[in-house]
Design a protein around this motif. Structure first.
Motif, PDB file in Angstrom:
ATOM      1  N   GLN A   8       0.844  -1.184   0.000  1.00  0.00           N
ATOM      2  CA  GLN A   8       0.000   0.000   0.000  1.00  0.00           C
ATOM      3  C   GLN A   8       0.882   1.238   0.000  1.00  0.00           C
ATOM      4  O   GLN A   8       1.934   1.276   0.657  1.00  0.00           O
ATOM      5  N   TYR A   9       0.435   2.248  -0.744  1.00  0.00           N
ATOM      6  CA  TYR A   9       1.148   3.522  -0.842  1.00  0.00           C
ATOM      7  C   TYR A   9       0.179   4.643  -0.489  1.00  0.00           C
ATOM      8  O   TYR A   9      -0.288   5.381  -1.364  1.00  0.00           O
ATOM      9  N   PRO A  10      -0.133   4.777   0.794  1.00  0.00           N
ATOM     10  CA  PRO A  10      -1.124   5.783   1.191  1.00  0.00           C
ATOM     11  C   PRO A  10      -0.650   7.218   0.963  1.00  0.00           C
ATOM     12  O   PRO A  10      -1.469   8.145   0.954  1.00  0.00           O
ATOM     13  N   ASP A  11       0.667   7.404   0.780  1.00  0.00           N
ATOM     14  CA  ASP A  11       1.190   8.753   0.568  1.00  0.00           C
ATOM     15  C   ASP A  11       1.062   9.193  -0.889  1.00  0.00           C
ATOM     16  O   ASP A  11       1.293  10.368  -1.196  1.00  0.00           O
ATOM     17  N   LEU A  12       0.696   8.286  -1.782  1.00  0.00           N
ATOM     18  CA  LEU A  12       0.587   8.636  -3.199  1.00  0.00           C
ATOM     19  C   LEU A  12      -0.876   8.831  -3.602  1.00  0.00           C
ATOM     20  O   LEU A  12      -1.755   8.071  -3.187  1.00  0.00           O
ATOM     21  N   MET A  13      -1.110   9.857  -4.426  1.00  0.00           N
ATOM     22  CA  MET A  13      -2.432  10.157  -4.981  1.00  0.00           C
ATOM     23  C   MET A  13      -3.483  10.379  -3.892  1.00  0.00           C
ATOM     24  O   MET A  13      -4.665  10.054  -4.064  1.00  0.00           O
ATOM     25  N   GLN A  14      -3.075  10.957  -2.782  1.00  0.00           N
ATOM     26  CA  GLN A  14      -4.011  11.206  -1.682  1.00  0.00           C
ATOM     27  C   GLN A  14      -5.122  12.153  -2.120  1.00  0.00           C
ATOM     28  O   GLN A  14      -4.865  13.239  -2.636  1.00  0.00           O
ATOM     29  N   GLY A  15      -6.367  11.727  -1.905  1.00  0.00           N
ATOM     30  CA  GLY A  15      -7.507  12.568  -2.234  1.00  0.00           C
ATOM     31  C   GLY A  15      -7.730  12.770  -3.722  1.00  0.00           C
ATOM     32  O   GLY A  15      -8.545  13.609  -4.119  1.00  0.00           O
ATOM     33  N   LYS A  16      -7.030  11.987  -4.552  1.00  0.00           N
ATOM     34  CA  LYS A  16      -7.144  12.146  -6.001  1.00  0.00           C
ATOM     35  C   LYS A  16      -7.941  10.998  -6.603  1.00  0.00           C
ATOM     36  O   LYS A  16      -8.270  10.022  -5.936  1.00  0.00           O
ATOM     37  N   LYS A  17      -8.243  11.146  -7.893  1.00  0.00           N
ATOM     38  CA  LYS A  17      -9.057  10.150  -8.581  1.00  0.00           C
ATOM     39  C   LYS A  17      -8.274   9.531  -9.732  1.00  0.00           C
ATOM     40  O   LYS A  17      -7.676  10.240 -10.553  1.00  0.00           O
ATOM     41  N   ILE A  18      -8.278   8.209  -9.783  1.00  0.00           N
ATOM     42  CA  ILE A  18      -7.643   7.461 -10.860  1.00  0.00           C
ATOM     43  C   ILE A  18      -8.740   6.778 -11.671  1.00  0.00           C
ATOM     44  O   ILE A  18      -9.578   6.062 -11.125  1.00  0.00           O
ATOM     45  N   MET A  19      -8.728   7.003 -12.960  1.00  0.00           N
ATOM     46  CA  MET A  19      -9.687   6.361 -13.859  1.00  0.00           C
ATOM     47  C   MET A  19      -8.965   5.222 -14.573  1.00  0.00           C
ATOM     48  O   MET A  19      -7.929   5.427 -15.204  1.00  0.00           O
ATOM     49  N   TYR A  20      -9.520   4.017 -14.468  1.00  0.00           N
ATOM     50  CA  TYR A  20      -8.907   2.856 -15.112  1.00  0.00           C
ATOM     51  C   TYR A  20      -9.715   2.443 -16.336  1.00  0.00           C
ATOM     52  O   TYR A  20     -10.945   2.332 -16.280  1.00  0.00           O
ATOM     53  N   VAL A  21      -9.024   2.202 -17.449  1.00  0.00           N
ATOM     54  CA  VAL A  21      -9.652   1.791 -18.699  1.00  0.00           C
ATOM     55  C   VAL A  21      -9.168   0.379 -19.013  1.00  0.00           C
ATOM     56  O   VAL A  21      -7.986   0.169 -19.311  1.00  0.00           O
ATOM     57  N   HIS A  22     -10.070  -0.589 -18.924  1.00  0.00           N
ATOM     58  CA  HIS A  22      -9.662  -1.990 -18.997  1.00  0.00           C
ATOM     59  C   HIS A  22      -9.394  -2.451 -20.429  1.00  0.00           C
ATOM     60  O   HIS A  22      -9.695  -1.765 -21.414  1.00  0.00           O
ATOM     61  N   GLY A  23      -8.870  -3.669 -20.542  1.00  0.00           N
ATOM     62  CA  GLY A  23      -8.529  -4.246 -21.830  1.00  0.00           C
ATOM     63  C   GLY A  23      -9.681  -4.978 -22.487  1.00  0.00           C
ATOM     64  O   GLY A  23     -10.792  -5.064 -21.948  1.00  0.00           O
ATOM     65  N   PHE A  24      -9.396  -5.547 -23.650  1.00  0.00           N
ATOM     66  CA  PHE A  24     -10.405  -6.232 -24.461  1.00  0.00           C
ATOM     67  C   PHE A  24     -10.938  -7.465 -23.733  1.00  0.00           C
ATOM     68  O   PHE A  24     -10.179  -8.258 -23.164  1.00  0.00           O
ATOM     69  N   GLY A  25     -12.250  -7.618 -23.738  1.00  0.00           N
ATOM     70  CA  GLY A  25     -12.867  -8.793 -23.135  1.00  0.00           C
ATOM     71  C   GLY A  25     -12.859  -8.790 -21.619  1.00  0.00           C
ATOM     72  O   GLY A  25     -13.115  -9.812 -20.987  1.00  0.00           O
ATOM     73  N   SER A  26     -12.596  -7.642 -21.027  1.00  0.00           N
ATOM     74  CA  SER A  26     -12.553  -7.553 -19.569  1.00  0.00           C
ATOM     75  C   SER A  26     -13.723  -6.714 -19.080  1.00  0.00           C
ATOM     76  O   SER A  26     -14.703  -6.503 -19.803  1.00  0.00           O
ATOM     77  N   SER A  27     -13.614  -6.202 -17.859  1.00  0.00           N
ATOM     78  CA  SER A  27     -14.690  -5.382 -17.309  1.00  0.00           C
ATOM     79  C   SER A  27     -14.165  -4.558 -16.143  1.00  0.00           C
ATOM     80  O   SER A  27     -12.999  -4.673 -15.750  1.00  0.00           O
TER      81      SER A  27
END
Length: 331
Positions: A8-27
């Motif tokens: 875990q890296y609680p000091d990174l991206m604190q209070g921020k939003k990460i949007m993940y875009v998955h690969g083909f045939g995934s979800s």
């Protein structure tokens, strides 16, 4: 999930939003989403099931980007191809499938397929037709359009050196600056995320926060022995140091008695890979280096900062250097 690698890296991206875009045939229910939420517990990770048809997918992703206003977008494989087109947000593309139509044809991704992860709509199977392959071929023609200088600097490409599916490193390099190989295959495993994705996210987070870390220069000759093999615990030390410091490798400018630029860069890529990307400095005049620490094989009175003499009585091994910096706590 390979739990032995999860951290875990609680000091990174604190209070921020990460949007993940998955690969083909995934979800959006893929293990990668769970992994990202585990790695960055103080960030919000958002993901949605991507429609099968590319035009619908891009409409949905652009609307999602506008609605969520993410601080970072991460796309893998097909998702990397889509993420490249989501301009205005820092992006990390992992093995991006910029030649999606060709990849589908060459790797048997046609005919009846089964989604790798559960989908929100409950659909389990889908059919890949020649018409759908053509849609993906057309979708990839929209990549790399209207790239400004600022845009060029906010996109990072990570490419597995043993990826059997996607080979778009050269294509990415034609348009963007930050192209990096990592030791791995196509899938973003936990091990790959910890060793290669996290350092890149740390750079992005530092830029966004205007955070300046103390600078450490490591002399290239401390990293390898006379046979060119990595010195004991070198990689462990480098990995530990980059968590709190901005770390650079410094090598002599090549002469007849020194390695060439290419030899040094090739060695660094082989043994340190992504975390040392664009962090090799060639300099014979150590007094010109601006930084806080220099780790070298001999005391260098020219360096303006603290010199750590690797191999000395006080610092015989990298393990002792790790202990020293642990005690400093990032100072």
């Amino acid at each position: 999930m390979e739990n032995q690698y999860v951290r875990q890296y609680p000091d990174l991206m604190q209070g921020k939003k990460i949007m993940y875009v998955h690969g083909f045939g995934s979800s959006a229910q893929s293990g990668t989403v769970t992994m990202l939420r585990t790695l960055f517990p103080e960030a919000t990770v958002v993901a949605e099931d991507i429609p099968l048809h590319p035009a619908e997918a891009m409409d949905m992703l652009r609307a999602m980007q506008q609605r969520e206003q993410p601080d970072l977008i991460i796309g893998t494989s097909m998702g990397g191809m889509y993420a490249e087109q989501l301009k205005g947000t820092p992006r990390i593309l992992v093995n991006p499938a910029f030649e999606m139509g060709r990849t589908m044809g060459e790797h048997g991704m046609t005919g009846k397929q089964t989604f790798q992860n559960p989908r929100k709509d409950g659909v389990q199977d889908f059919i890949v037709t020649k018409s759908l392959v053509k849609e993906y071929e057309e979708a990839t023609t929209h990549c790399f359009h209207d790239i400004s200088d600022s845009e060029r600097d906010m996109v990072y490409g990570l490419f597995g050196d043993k990826d059997p599916l996607v080979h778009t490193f050269g294509l990415f390099c034609e348009h963007y600056t930050h192209a990096m190989h990592f030791h791995g295959e196509h899938r973003l495993t936990d091990k790959v995320a910890v060793n290669y994705l996290v350092p890149v996210i740390r750079w992005i987070d530092d830029i966004q926060e205007q955070r300046e870390r103390p600078v450490i220069y490591i002399s290239f000759d401390t990293l390898h022995d006379s046979y060119g093999n990595a010195t004991a615990s070198m990689h462990k030390a480098f990995t530990a140091l980059i968590e709190h410091y901005d770390v650079y490798v410094v090598a002599p400018s090549p002469t007849n008695s020194h390695e060439s630029y290419a030899e040094v860069l090739t060695w660094v890529e082989q043994y340190l890979s992504t975390p040392a990307h664009d962090r090799v400095v060639f300099a014979n005049q150590r007094q010109l280096l601006i930084g806080d620490y220099l780790i070298a094989t001999a005391d260098d009175n020219r360096f303006i900062g603290t010199t750590i003499v690797w191999g000395s009585d006080e610092f015989k091994t990298w393990e002792e250097i790790i202990t020293y910096f642990d005690r400093l706590g990032g100072q």
